[in-house]
Design a protein around this motif. Structure first.
Motif, PDB file in Angstrom:
ATOM      1  N   ASP A 282      42.066  30.957  22.825  1.00 32.24           N
ATOM      2  CA  ASP A 282      43.282  31.179  23.603  1.00 32.24           C
ATOM      3  C   ASP A 282      43.585  32.668  23.772  1.00 32.24           C
ATOM      4  O   ASP A 282      44.181  33.076  24.768  1.00 32.24           O
ATOM      5  N   PHE A 283      43.176  33.497  22.816  1.00 36.66           N
ATOM      6  CA  PHE A 283      43.402  34.937  22.961  1.00 36.66           C
ATOM      7  C   PHE A 283      42.648  35.470  24.170  1.00 36.66           C
ATOM      8  O   PHE A 283      43.183  36.240  24.971  1.00 36.66           O
ATOM      9  N   TYR A 284      41.406  35.074  24.315  1.00 30.28           N
ATOM     10  CA  TYR A 284      40.600  35.534  25.448  1.00 30.28           C
ATOM     11  C   TYR A 284      41.214  35.081  26.768  1.00 30.28           C
ATOM     12  O   TYR A 284      41.219  35.811  27.758  1.00 30.28           O
ATOM     13  N   LYS A 285      41.756  33.875  26.785  1.00 31.03           N
ATOM     14  CA  LYS A 285      42.298  33.319  28.017  1.00 31.03           C
ATOM     15  C   LYS A 285      43.610  33.983  28.441  1.00 31.03           C
ATOM     16  O   LYS A 285      43.959  33.974  29.619  1.00 31.03           O
ATOM     17  N   THR A 286      44.324  34.550  27.491  1.00 33.93           N
ATOM     18  CA  THR A 286      45.659  35.067  27.801  1.00 33.93           C
ATOM     19  C   THR A 286      45.773  36.587  27.690  1.00 33.93           C
ATOM     20  O   THR A 286      46.860  37.131  27.872  1.00 33.93           O
ATOM     21  N   HIS A 287      44.680  37.267  27.383  1.00 35.52           N
ATOM     22  CA  HIS A 287      44.714  38.719  27.259  1.00 35.52           C
ATOM     23  C   HIS A 287      43.646  39.352  28.140  1.00 35.52           C
ATOM     24  O   HIS A 287      42.699  38.698  28.591  1.00 35.52           O
ATOM     25  N   TRP A 288      43.812  40.627  28.343  1.00 33.23           N
ATOM     26  CA  TRP A 288      42.869  41.394  29.148  1.00 33.23           C
ATOM     27  C   TRP A 288      41.678  41.756  28.270  1.00 33.23           C
ATOM     28  O   TRP A 288      41.732  42.687  27.491  1.00 33.23           O
ATOM     29  N   CYS A 289      40.602  41.022  28.408  1.00 35.39           N
ATOM     30  CA  CYS A 289      39.402  41.259  27.601  1.00 35.39           C
ATOM     31  C   CYS A 289      38.312  41.806  28.521  1.00 35.39           C
ATOM     32  O   CYS A 289      37.697  41.062  29.290  1.00 35.39           O
ATOM     33  N   GLY A 290      38.096  43.096  28.457  1.00 35.16           N
ATOM     34  CA  GLY A 290      37.156  43.723  29.376  1.00 35.16           C
ATOM     35  C   GLY A 290      37.737  43.692  30.773  1.00 35.16           C
ATOM     36  O   GLY A 290      38.827  44.172  31.021  1.00 35.16           O
ATOM     37  N   ASN A 291      37.035  43.083  31.716  1.00 37.85           N
ATOM     38  CA  ASN A 291      37.549  42.962  33.077  1.00 37.85           C
ATOM     39  C   ASN A 291      38.084  41.560  33.327  1.00 37.85           C
ATOM     40  O   ASN A 291      38.217  41.117  34.457  1.00 37.85           O
ATOM     41  N   HIS A 292      38.394  40.826  32.239  1.00 40.42           N
ATOM     42  CA  HIS A 292      38.869  39.457  32.356  1.00 40.42           C
ATOM     43  C   HIS A 292      40.397  39.442  32.360  1.00 40.42           C
ATOM     44  O   HIS A 292      41.053  40.067  31.543  1.00 40.42           O
TER      45      HIS A 292
END
Length: 299
Positions: A282-292
């Motif tokens: 869920d952290f990856y889905k809701t935060h700016w991870c790289g260019n995501h």
């Protein structure tokens, strides 16, 4: 549970059996290479290994309980390292122990090589140039440079240069090898020194030379860490993981350091590029991870 398939270079996902049976319409590698990449995902010795416990707890939890896909090209990199270790093992002289697997009440692990006469623990690592440079204590710095040729001759450009004087970034390696030292001494194998032979994955190209690297192999000494502290570290990591698995409660997000969140232009770089289970997080889905998910929170 283990990985169930490949994440193709174009972003698609395919189950191992579908890919290896030829049911993939965009073949990225020959079948022997894909078979080797798939086999590199099978590593289980009854306990979480030392190297597994060094990974972020949330990452290991998700890898253990969720279906996920791996990068086939990353599997090849792992296979090349494994085969190189096998070549070193087959070429070891008398008086050396190699690939010796150990286990205790917490974890398991296998050291690469041990010089019995000199009581030196050796490890072999295959790294990119930037990783080796940081392990040697090189640090990057941006500086202005006047272009001397070409279209932009006479203009100033920013250039990244690497120079000595930084902190050697070897903590994860030191934790791994000092725990091996802990298990070895419990088996009556004393260790007087720890050395890591690091090899460049690529040749000594222009990028490596910019980082101060002029040869394909470096020997890096690793300092001793208190065995009591190392034991406590792995004991704590294992307890946190086991509690999460037993309660089926996902551990907290990886720390800023674990996410490689040191760049404002490319935050949480590990989440974006080096985590096979990021889509389960869920952290990856809701935060700016790289260019995501640009524009979202970065902390």
């Amino acid at each position: 549970m283990p990985a169930i398939g490949f994440r193709c270079p174009n972003g698609d996902t395919v189950k191992f059996n579908e890919c290896l049976n030829g049911n993939c319409g965009h073949r990225c590698m020959a079948l022997p290479a894909l078979n080797a990449a798939e086999k590199s995902t099978h590593h289980w010795y009854g306990k979480f290994s030392v190297t597994t416990l060094l990974k972020p707890t949330r990452m290991v939890y998700l890898e253990h309980l969720r279906d996920y896909y791996v990068d086939p090209l990353g599997g090849i990199a792992a296979m090349i390292g494994t085969n190189s270790h096998k070549a070193f093992e087959d070429s070891s002289p008398d008086g050396w122990m190699t690939e010796h697997r150990m286990t205790d009440d917490i974890t398991s692990g296998a050291f690469d090589a041990y010089d019995i006469k000199n009581q030196v623990l050796w490890d072999f690592k295959f790294f990119r140039s930037a990783r080796i440079a940081r392990c040697l204590g090189m640090k990057p710095r941006w500086t202005k440079k006047v272009v001397t040729r070409g279209k932009y001759k006479g203009q100033e450009r920013w250039e990244q240069v690497w120079e000595p004087g930084g902190v050697r970034e070897v903590m994860d390696i030191a934790l791994q090898l000092n725990y091996y030292r802990y298990m070895m001494e419990n088996e009556g194998l004393p260790v007087k020194a720890i050395r890591v032979n690091m090899f460049l994955r690529s040749s000594v190209d222009a990028e490596a030379k910019k980082m101060g690297l002029d040869k394909p192999s470096y020997i890096v000494p690793i300092n001793f860490i208190s065995l009591k502290w190392v034991r406590l570290y792995f004991e704590t990591k294992n307890r946190m993981l086991q509690e999460a698995l037993e309660s089926d409660k996902c551990p907290p997000p990886c720390s800023s350091t674990e996410r490689w969140n040191s760049s404002k232009s490319f935050p949480n770089r590990r989440c974006a590029l080096w985590c096979s289970v990021n889509e389960q997080c869920d952290f990856y889905k809701t935060h700016w991870c790289g260019n995501h998910n640009k524009g979202m929170d970065t902390e």
